[in-house]
Design a protein around this motif. Sequence first.
Motif, short mmCIF file in Angstrom:
data_model
loop_
_atom_site.label_atom_id
_atom_site.label_comp_id
_atom_site.label_asym_id
_atom_site.label_seq_id
_atom_site.Cartn_x
_atom_site.Cartn_y
_atom_site.Cartn_z
N ALA A 91 -7.45 11.13 0.72
CA ALA A 91 -7.04 10.06 1.55
C ALA A 91 -5.53 10.25 1.97
CB ALA A 91 -7.39 8.55 1.52
N ARG A 92 -4.63 10.46 1.09
CA ARG A 92 -3.19 10.66 1.14
C ARG A 92 -2.91 11.88 1.75
NH1 ARG A 92 -0.43 11.78 -2.28
NH2 ARG A 92 -1.37 12.02 -4.24
N GLU A 93 -3.58 13.08 1.34
CA GLU A 93 -3.26 14.49 1.83
C GLU A 93 -3.96 14.81 3.23
OE1 GLU A 93 -1.52 16.74 0.09
OE2 GLU A 93 -1.08 14.95 -1.41
N THR A 94 -5.04 14.01 3.71
CA THR A 94 -5.70 14.25 4.90
C THR A 94 -5.46 13.15 5.93
OG1 THR A 94 -7.76 13.52 4.34
CG2 THR A 94 -7.38 15.50 3.53
N PHE A 97 -17.00 19.49 -1.61
CA PHE A 97 -15.84 19.41 -0.73
C PHE A 97 -15.99 20.41 0.27
CE2 PHE A 97 -14.42 17.18 -4.31
CZ PHE A 97 -14.31 16.00 -4.03
N PRO A 98 -16.11 20.26 1.76
CA PRO A 98 -15.90 21.17 2.67
C PRO A 98 -14.53 21.69 2.76
CG PRO A 98 -15.97 19.00 3.66
CD PRO A 98 -16.09 18.68 2.30
N HIS A 99 -14.46 22.87 3.22
CA HIS A 99 -13.11 23.76 3.62
C HIS A 99 -12.10 22.90 4.31
CE1 HIS A 99 -13.35 27.64 2.17
NE2 HIS A 99 -14.78 27.82 2.28
N GLU A 100 -12.57 22.10 5.14
CA GLU A 100 -11.55 21.28 5.98
C GLU A 100 -10.90 20.09 5.06
OE1 GLU A 100 -14.17 17.98 8.25
OE2 GLU A 100 -14.46 20.19 8.93
N VAL A 101 -11.42 19.86 4.01
CA VAL A 101 -10.83 18.86 2.88
C VAL A 101 -10.38 19.62 1.94
CG1 VAL A 101 -11.30 16.80 1.56
CG2 VAL A 101 -12.63 16.91 3.72
N ALA A 102 -11.02 20.62 1.32
CA ALA A 102 -10.40 21.18 0.31
C ALA A 102 -9.13 22.08 0.44
CB ALA A 102 -11.50 21.99 -0.42
N ASP A 103 -9.27 22.64 1.68
CA ASP A 103 -7.94 23.45 2.05
C ASP A 103 -6.66 22.61 2.22
OD1 ASP A 103 -9.50 25.67 1.98
OD2 ASP A 103 -9.72 25.70 4.10
N ARG A 104 -6.80 21.57 2.29
CA ARG A 104 -5.62 20.65 2.62
C ARG A 104 -5.25 19.65 1.06
NH1 ARG A 104 -5.85 17.17 7.77
NH2 ARG A 104 -3.83 16.35 7.30
N CYS A 105 -6.18 20.10 0.17
CA CYS A 105 -6.09 19.17 -1.04
C CYS A 105 -5.89 20.10 -2.22
CB CYS A 105 -7.16 18.11 -1.06
SG CYS A 105 -7.32 17.15 0.45
N GLU A 125 -5.32 9.43 -10.16
CA GLU A 125 -5.56 8.67 -9.03
C GLU A 125 -6.97 8.40 -8.48
OE1 GLU A 125 -3.72 9.10 -5.24
OE2 GLU A 125 -3.03 11.08 -5.97
N GLY A 126 -7.80 9.35 -9.04
CA GLY A 126 -9.01 9.55 -8.29
C GLY A 126 -9.38 10.41 -7.05
N THR A 127 -10.05 11.17 -6.87
CA THR A 127 -10.19 12.23 -5.62
C THR A 127 -10.09 11.38 -4.47
OG1 THR A 127 -12.55 12.18 -5.88
CG2 THR A 127 -11.27 14.02 -6.93
N THR A 128 -10.96 10.28 -4.28
CA THR A 128 -10.97 9.46 -3.12
C THR A 128 -9.46 9.17 -2.48
OG1 THR A 128 -13.13 8.50 -3.40
CG2 THR A 128 -11.82 7.40 -1.57
N GLU A 166 0.86 -0.96 -0.16
CA GLU A 166 0.03 0.12 0.03
C GLU A 166 0.74 1.33 0.09
OE1 GLU A 166 -3.92 -1.33 2.71
OE2 GLU A 166 -2.17 -0.97 3.62
N GLN A 167 1.94 1.18 0.55
CA GLN A 167 2.90 2.37 0.77
C GLN A 167 3.54 2.76 -0.71
OE1 GLN A 167 6.00 2.33 3.93
NE2 GLN A 167 4.51 0.83 5.14
N ILE A 168 3.93 1.45 -1.46
CA ILE A 168 4.28 1.56 -2.63
C ILE A 168 3.36 2.07 -3.52
CG2 ILE A 168 5.34 0.22 -4.78
CD1 ILE A 168 6.36 -1.75 -2.57
#
Length: 242
Positions: free
Chosen positions: A168-171, A142-150, A161-164, A7-9
């Motif tokens: 998940a990677r960014e948050t 997307f709420p601010h708490e998600v979009a601001d970090r992505c 890679e898809g938004t999901t 999964e890390q790879i």
Amino acid sequence: MPVLKYEQIADSLRRRITEGEFGPGDLLPSGRDLCEQWGVSRATVNKAFEMLRADGVVVSRQGLGFLVTDVPLARPAGGRRVDTARTSDGRPFRRLGVPAWELPPERIRGALDLRTEETALRRDRLVLLDDGSPLSLVSAWFPHEVADRCPRLAQKGPITEGTTNYVARETGRRPTKGSDVTTVRLATAEEAARLAREQPLAVAVDLHVACDAAGNALVCEEGVTPSDLWERVDNYPMSAGR
């Protein structure tokens, strides 16, 4: 829960693709190179590639290896059960317009648990049939708490890679619970135009909400599909005598 090596790879390769190191049609590092880089077996690397293939991120070419897909896939709204994959129910799509911060409609605001005057980031896509004609118009909020970090959510192009996976990677927050509500109504003039249909047009509307382990919404999607193209099949066990 610890992240397994394969999964890390896979996550590392997703990041490199999303950040533009590898573009559509580019050949990814070989299995041998990844084995040496990560100090793992070929079986582990193959599992990483299989994850990416199931997500529609890469395709395999005999004699070459794995290449970044030329045509990213997206799904209509809803139906995101754990046993589904983008390659099984995903379809080609077109991004519409430029992502923008807007005041969402009431049902979107309620699904995201937003205040009355709170905006959300809207991304629109048109999911296509095999002949290239429109299947479903999907607006993702997307709420601010998600979009601001992505930050890439606010960019015009698709996220291969898809938004999901990107969110998940960014948050560090992955969807663990989904909710789908389907209603029917007549399409608005704008919806009918984007779906290349004439009014009056009956549509099925799927409202999909994905929440993390804490129960907080990560995204709310509204998918609008002409009634003659909408179908949902559910197979489930039944108990005799009840």
